[in-house]
Design a protein around this motif. Structure first.
Motif, PDB file in Angstrom:
ATOM      1  N   ILE A 185       0.873  -1.172   0.000  1.00  0.00           N
ATOM      2  CA  ILE A 185       0.000   0.000   0.000  1.00  0.00           C
ATOM      3  C   ILE A 185       0.905   1.215   0.000  1.00  0.00           C
ATOM      4  CG2 ILE A 185      -1.766   1.290   1.237  1.00  0.00           C
ATOM      5  CD1 ILE A 185      -2.628  -1.414   2.465  1.00  0.00           C
ATOM      6  N   ARG A 186       0.761   2.019  -1.023  1.00  0.00           N
ATOM      7  CA  ARG A 186       1.622   3.180  -1.158  1.00  0.00           C
ATOM      8  C   ARG A 186       0.840   4.436  -0.835  1.00  0.00           C
ATOM      9  NH1 ARG A 186       3.718   6.122  -6.426  1.00  0.00           N
ATOM     10  NH2 ARG A 186       1.781   7.126  -5.961  1.00  0.00           N
ATOM     11  N   GLY A 187       1.444   5.291  -0.064  1.00  0.00           N
ATOM     12  CA  GLY A 187       0.837   6.574   0.260  1.00  0.00           C
ATOM     13  C   GLY A 187       1.073   7.562  -0.860  1.00  0.00           C
ATOM     14  N   PRO A 188       0.787   8.819  -0.601  1.00  0.00           N
ATOM     15  CA  PRO A 188       1.012   9.855  -1.622  1.00  0.00           C
ATOM     16  C   PRO A 188       2.475   9.873  -2.063  1.00  0.00           C
ATOM     17  CG  PRO A 188      -0.254  10.732   0.214  1.00  0.00           C
ATOM     18  CD  PRO A 188       0.214   9.359   0.623  1.00  0.00           C
ATOM     19  N   ALA A 189       2.682  10.074  -3.341  1.00  0.00           N
ATOM     20  CA  ALA A 189       4.035  10.088  -3.895  1.00  0.00           C
ATOM     21  C   ALA A 189       4.835  11.250  -3.336  1.00  0.00           C
ATOM     22  CB  ALA A 189       3.973  10.180  -5.413  1.00  0.00           C
ATOM     23  N   VAL A 190       6.070  10.967  -2.952  1.00  0.00           N
ATOM     24  CA  VAL A 190       6.969  11.999  -2.450  1.00  0.00           C
ATOM     25  C   VAL A 190       7.927  12.424  -3.562  1.00  0.00           C
ATOM     26  CG1 VAL A 190       8.782  12.482  -0.756  1.00  0.00           C
ATOM     27  CG2 VAL A 190       6.797  11.137  -0.092  1.00  0.00           C
ATOM     28  N   LYS A 191       8.284  11.478  -4.412  1.00  0.00           N
ATOM     29  CA  LYS A 191       9.223  11.759  -5.497  1.00  0.00           C
ATOM     30  C   LYS A 191       8.496  11.795  -6.832  1.00  0.00           C
ATOM     31  CE  LYS A 191      13.318   9.839  -3.423  1.00  0.00           C
ATOM     32  NZ  LYS A 191      14.468   8.974  -3.644  1.00  0.00           N
ATOM     33  N   ASP A 192       9.124  12.441  -7.813  1.00  0.00           N
ATOM     34  CA  ASP A 192       8.559  12.505  -9.152  1.00  0.00           C
ATOM     35  C   ASP A 192       8.783  11.232  -9.950  1.00  0.00           C
ATOM     36  OD1 ASP A 192       7.598  15.097  -8.834  1.00  0.00           O
ATOM     37  OD2 ASP A 192       9.475  15.986  -9.516  1.00  0.00           O
ATOM     38  N   LYS A 193       9.797  10.433  -9.549  1.00  0.00           N
ATOM     39  CA  LYS A 193      10.087   9.190 -10.264  1.00  0.00           C
ATOM     40  C   LYS A 193      10.843   8.245  -9.332  1.00  0.00           C
ATOM     41  CE  LYS A 193      14.426  10.824 -12.242  1.00  0.00           C
ATOM     42  NZ  LYS A 193      15.205  11.048 -13.456  1.00  0.00           N
ATOM     43  N   PHE A 194      10.819   6.952  -9.688  1.00  0.00           N
ATOM     44  CA  PHE A 194      11.609   5.971  -8.957  1.00  0.00           C
ATOM     45  C   PHE A 194      12.074   4.901  -9.924  1.00  0.00           C
ATOM     46  CE2 PHE A 194       7.185   4.697  -8.548  1.00  0.00           C
ATOM     47  CZ  PHE A 194       7.201   3.334  -8.803  1.00  0.00           C
ATOM     48  N   LEU A 195      13.184   4.262  -9.587  1.00  0.00           N
ATOM     49  CA  LEU A 195      13.795   3.261 -10.449  1.00  0.00           C
ATOM     50  C   LEU A 195      13.214   1.881 -10.148  1.00  0.00           C
ATOM     51  CD1 LEU A 195      15.964   2.825 -12.630  1.00  0.00           C
ATOM     52  CD2 LEU A 195      17.584   2.372 -10.779  1.00  0.00           C
ATOM     53  N   VAL A 196      12.804   1.174 -11.182  1.00  0.00           N
ATOM     54  CA  VAL A 196      12.278  -0.180 -11.066  1.00  0.00           C
ATOM     55  C   VAL A 196      13.268  -1.113 -11.750  1.00  0.00           C
ATOM     56  CG1 VAL A 196      10.366  -1.714 -11.649  1.00  0.00           C
ATOM     57  CG2 VAL A 196       9.911   0.691 -11.151  1.00  0.00           C
ATOM     58  N   MET A 197      13.548  -2.236 -11.109  1.00  0.00           N
ATOM     59  CA  MET A 197      14.481  -3.208 -11.690  1.00  0.00           C
ATOM     60  C   MET A 197      13.839  -4.588 -11.673  1.00  0.00           C
ATOM     61  SD  MET A 197      18.002  -1.901  -9.965  1.00  0.00           S
ATOM     62  CE  MET A 197      19.047  -2.846 -11.039  1.00  0.00           C
ATOM     63  N   ASP A 198      13.987  -5.314 -12.776  1.00  0.00           N
ATOM     64  CA  ASP A 198      13.502  -6.683 -12.873  1.00  0.00           C
ATOM     65  C   ASP A 198      14.681  -7.609 -12.634  1.00  0.00           C
ATOM     66  OD1 ASP A 198      12.858  -9.291 -13.911  1.00  0.00           O
ATOM     67  OD2 ASP A 198      11.176  -8.380 -14.978  1.00  0.00           O
ATOM     68  N   ARG A 199      14.660  -8.323 -11.526  1.00  0.00           N
ATOM     69  CA  ARG A 199      15.789  -9.184 -11.143  1.00  0.00           C
ATOM     70  C   ARG A 199      16.045 -10.285 -12.177  1.00  0.00           C
ATOM     71  NH1 ARG A 199      15.771 -11.883  -5.350  1.00  0.00           N
ATOM     72  NH2 ARG A 199      16.413  -9.804  -4.774  1.00  0.00           N
ATOM     73  N   LYS A 200      14.985 -10.839 -12.747  1.00  0.00           N
ATOM     74  CA  LYS A 200      15.163 -11.956 -13.687  1.00  0.00           C
ATOM     75  C   LYS A 200      15.780 -11.524 -15.008  1.00  0.00           C
ATOM     76  CE  LYS A 200      11.582 -14.949 -11.852  1.00  0.00           C
ATOM     77  NZ  LYS A 200      10.339 -15.651 -12.111  1.00  0.00           N
ATOM     78  N   THR A 201      15.319 -10.384 -15.540  1.00  0.00           N
ATOM     79  CA  THR A 201      15.803  -9.957 -16.853  1.00  0.00           C
ATOM     80  C   THR A 201      16.954  -8.965 -16.768  1.00  0.00           C
ATOM     81  OG1 THR A 201      14.290  -8.070 -17.001  1.00  0.00           O
ATOM     82  CG2 THR A 201      13.471 -10.213 -17.802  1.00  0.00           C
ATOM     83  N   GLY A 202      17.136  -8.349 -15.597  1.00  0.00           N
ATOM     84  CA  GLY A 202      18.163  -7.329 -15.455  1.00  0.00           C
ATOM     85  C   GLY A 202      17.740  -5.986 -16.022  1.00  0.00           C
ATOM     86  N   GLU A 203      16.527  -5.909 -16.537  1.00  0.00           N
ATOM     87  CA  GLU A 203      16.023  -4.661 -17.113  1.00  0.00           C
ATOM     88  C   GLU A 203      15.713  -3.662 -16.002  1.00  0.00           C
ATOM     89  OE1 GLU A 203      12.387  -3.163 -20.031  1.00  0.00           O
ATOM     90  OE2 GLU A 203      12.368  -5.195 -19.249  1.00  0.00           O
ATOM     91  N   ALA A 204      15.962  -2.388 -16.276  1.00  0.00           N
ATOM     92  CA  ALA A 204      15.654  -1.317 -15.326  1.00  0.00           C
ATOM     93  C   ALA A 204      14.993  -0.174 -16.081  1.00  0.00           C
ATOM     94  CB  ALA A 204      16.928  -0.834 -14.645  1.00  0.00           C
ATOM     95  N   TRP A 205      14.079   0.533 -15.416  1.00  0.00           N
ATOM     96  CA  TRP A 205      13.399   1.662 -16.035  1.00  0.00           C
ATOM     97  C   TRP A 205      12.916   2.613 -14.949  1.00  0.00           C
ATOM     98  CZ3 TRP A 205      11.483  -3.208 -15.560  1.00  0.00           C
ATOM     99  CH2 TRP A 205      10.300  -3.363 -14.858  1.00  0.00           C
ATOM    100  N   TRP A 206      12.702   3.844 -15.347  1.00  0.00           N
ATOM    101  CA  TRP A 206      12.159   4.842 -14.436  1.00  0.00           C
ATOM    102  C   TRP A 206      10.638   4.789 -14.478  1.00  0.00           C
ATOM    103  CZ3 TRP A 206      14.850   7.112 -10.826  1.00  0.00           C
ATOM    104  CH2 TRP A 206      16.221   7.273 -10.987  1.00  0.00           C
ATOM    105  N   GLN A 207      10.033   4.791 -13.320  1.00  0.00           N
ATOM    106  CA  GLN A 207       8.577   4.881 -13.200  1.00  0.00           C
ATOM    107  C   GLN A 207       8.286   6.308 -12.747  1.00  0.00           C
ATOM    108  OE1 GLN A 207       6.165   2.294 -13.675  1.00  0.00           O
ATOM    109  NE2 GLN A 207       4.839   4.075 -13.637  1.00  0.00           N
ATOM    110  N   TYR A 208       7.499   7.031 -13.526  1.00  0.00           N
ATOM    111  CA  TYR A 208       7.224   8.435 -13.218  1.00  0.00           C
ATOM    112  C   TYR A 208       5.922   8.567 -12.448  1.00  0.00           C
ATOM    113  CZ  TYR A 208      11.102   9.438 -16.231  1.00  0.00           C
ATOM    114  OH  TYR A 208      12.363   9.494 -16.767  1.00  0.00           O
ATOM    115  N   GLY A 209       5.845   9.614 -11.651  1.00  0.00           N
ATOM    116  CA  GLY A 209       4.685   9.853 -10.803  1.00  0.00           C
ATOM    117  C   GLY A 209       3.484  10.380 -11.569  1.00  0.00           C
ATOM    118  N   ALA A 210       2.389  10.526 -10.831  1.00  0.00           N
ATOM    119  CA  ALA A 210       1.104  10.911 -11.410  1.00  0.00           C
ATOM    120  C   ALA A 210       1.150  12.266 -12.097  1.00  0.00           C
ATOM    121  CB  ALA A 210       0.033  10.908 -10.331  1.00  0.00           C
TER     122      ALA A 210
END
Length: 83
Positions: free
Chosen positions: A27-52
């Motif tokens: 459960i995530r509260g209100p966003a504090v940052k404009d973006k956060f880094l997401v990483m997929d452990r299996k594929t090694g892929e990483a991407w930025w997830q941007y806020g609302a």
């Protein structure tokens, strides 16, 4: 049944990993940052997830959980006797 709860500061790096037939509820509260880094452990892929503030109305709608999907998930928790 074991229940564990915790809260994380927005600067904390964390991962959600679950064994089969377990449930992790995030459960995530209100966003504090404009973006956060997401990483997929299996594929090694990483991407930025941007806020609302930076997503289109279409993207926000696509991410929203429908009442029908919520009821489906509650039904599964009930079947597993977790709810």
């Amino acid at each position: 049944m074991s229940i564990t709860t915790y809260a994380l500061h927005h600067t904390t790096v964390h991962a959600v990993v679950a064994e089969p037939y377990t449930v992790s509820l995030v459960i995530r509260g209100p966003a504090v940052k404009d973006k956060f880094l997401v990483m997929d452990r299996k594929t090694g892929e990483a991407w930025w997830q941007y806020g609302a503030t930076q997503e289109s109305a279409e993207d926000a709608l696509r991410k929203r959980m429908t009442p029908a999907r919520l009821q489906e998930l509650i039904g599964r928790l009930d079947e597993w006797q977790l709810f």
